[in-house]
Design a protein around this motif. Structure first.
Motif, PDB file in Angstrom:
ATOM      1  N   ARG A 199     -16.708 -25.176  33.207  1.00  0.00           N
ATOM      2  CA  ARG A 199     -15.622 -24.393  33.781  1.00  0.00           C
ATOM      3  C   ARG A 199     -15.614 -24.582  35.281  1.00  0.00           C
ATOM      4  N   GLY A 200     -14.433 -24.803  35.832  1.00  0.00           N
ATOM      5  CA  GLY A 200     -14.320 -24.974  37.267  1.00  0.00           C
ATOM      6  C   GLY A 200     -12.948 -24.555  37.729  1.00  0.00           C
ATOM      7  N   THR A 201     -12.787 -24.532  39.016  1.00  0.00           N
ATOM      8  CA  THR A 201     -11.511 -24.104  39.562  1.00  0.00           C
ATOM      9  C   THR A 201     -10.611 -25.284  39.883  1.00  0.00           C
ATOM     10  N   GLY A 202     -11.082 -26.471  39.700  1.00  0.00           N
ATOM     11  CA  GLY A 202     -10.257 -27.639  40.003  1.00  0.00           C
ATOM     12  C   GLY A 202     -10.469 -28.716  38.964  1.00  0.00           C
ATOM     13  N   PRO A 203      -9.780 -29.814  39.098  1.00  0.00           N
ATOM     14  CA  PRO A 203      -9.853 -30.879  38.083  1.00  0.00           C
ATOM     15  C   PRO A 203     -11.007 -31.846  38.269  1.00  0.00           C
ATOM     16  N   SER A 204     -11.973 -31.492  39.083  1.00  0.00           N
ATOM     17  CA  SER A 204     -13.038 -32.442  39.362  1.00  0.00           C
ATOM     18  C   SER A 204     -14.096 -32.496  38.284  1.00  0.00           C
TER      19      SER A 204
ATOM     20  N   LYS B 113      -5.525 -30.609  32.543  1.00  0.00           N
ATOM     21  CA  LYS B 113      -5.363 -31.601  31.487  1.00  0.00           C
ATOM     22  C   LYS B 113      -5.126 -32.967  32.120  1.00  0.00           C
ATOM     23  N   LEU B 114      -5.488 -33.994  31.372  1.00  0.00           N
ATOM     24  CA  LEU B 114      -5.351 -35.355  31.864  1.00  0.00           C
ATOM     25  C   LEU B 114      -4.070 -35.991  31.341  1.00  0.00           C
ATOM     26  N   VAL B 115      -3.399 -36.706  32.237  1.00  0.00           N
ATOM     27  CA  VAL B 115      -2.270 -37.549  31.841  1.00  0.00           C
ATOM     28  C   VAL B 115      -2.789 -38.979  31.861  1.00  0.00           C
TER      29      VAL B 115
END
Lengths: 116, 110
Positions: A97-102, B97-99
């Motif tokens: 779980r995180g706050t960004g897409p990293s 989510k990934l594109v």
């Protein structure tokens, strides 16, 4: 560690039948994603759980698809009734779980669904 | 809308040749881009991400915001590099989510 596991690896069903796919994420990963790759097309997002809550289900194609993640552990994706266009490979992925897409998403081996 | 384009489906080279797998993206703001790889009979796995700025298995990828590209390069391809390669972009808005692009199959011949 086993990583993300999915069951079954392959399922062949007839049009109109019901199929349930299962995904076990990596222990401790709150984020769980479902993706699908239909033949000849790109891998597409279906939905995202954070623990047991659906964070985003914008990619679910229609109401024949139902996903659950009771207790915030494993998840199931049920297709009822299955149609021919549902054939493809269904991937599950999990991440911390995180706050960004990293945060890296770890993918399962996929379930190949064939609807005849 | 966020979009990832991989213009080529197939690339076949001989061992030792340079390879470049193209990826273009559409994104408003500062994107974060990934390359995923799927070797035969293995699961999809992260190869590299642009924020790491590292070389993995000899591959590098530079984010070019002017050209909106994130091409994957390797100067000397090896047979074990044969795989499907996917460029991916996390979407904005919290879902993470990934594109994905459509993927490219790289074959490195002996």
């Amino acid at each position: 560690e086993a990583g993300v596991t999915q069951f079954p690896s392959h399922s062949v069903i007839e049009k109109g039948q019901t199929v349930t796919l299962r995904c076990d994420p990596i222990s401790g990963h709150d984020n769980l994603y479902w993706y699908r790759r239909v033949m000849g097309k790109e891998i597409k997002f279906l939905l995202h759980f954070v623990k047991e809550s659906k964070q985003d289900e914008s990619g679910m194609p229609n109401n024949r698809f139902l996903a659950e993640r009771t207790g915030g552990t494993y998840s199931t994706l049920k297709v009822q009734p299955a149609e021919l266009e549902d054939s493809g490979v269904y991937f599950c992925a999990s991440s911390l779980r995180g706050t960004g897409p990293s945060y890296e998403q770890y993918f399962g081996p996929g379930t190949r669904l064939t609807v005849t | 809308a966020q979009r990832v384009t991989q213009p080529e489906k197939l690339l076949s080279v001989f061992k030792g040749a340079p390879v470049e797998l193209k990826c273009n993206y559409s994104y408003s703001g500062s994107p974060e881009l990934f390359w995923y790889v799927q070797y035969s009979r293995q699961r999809l796995q992260l190869l590299l991400r642009h924020i790491s700025r590292e070389s993995i298995k000899g591959f590098t990828a530079d984010l070019n915001k002017g050209e909106t590209s994130f091409h994957l390069k390797k100067p000397f391809a090896q047979e074990e590099d044969s795989a499907m390669y996917y460029c991916a972009l996390p979407t904005q808005g919290g879902s993470e989510k990934l594109v994905f692009g459509k993927g490219m199959k790289l074959t490195v011949n002996p």
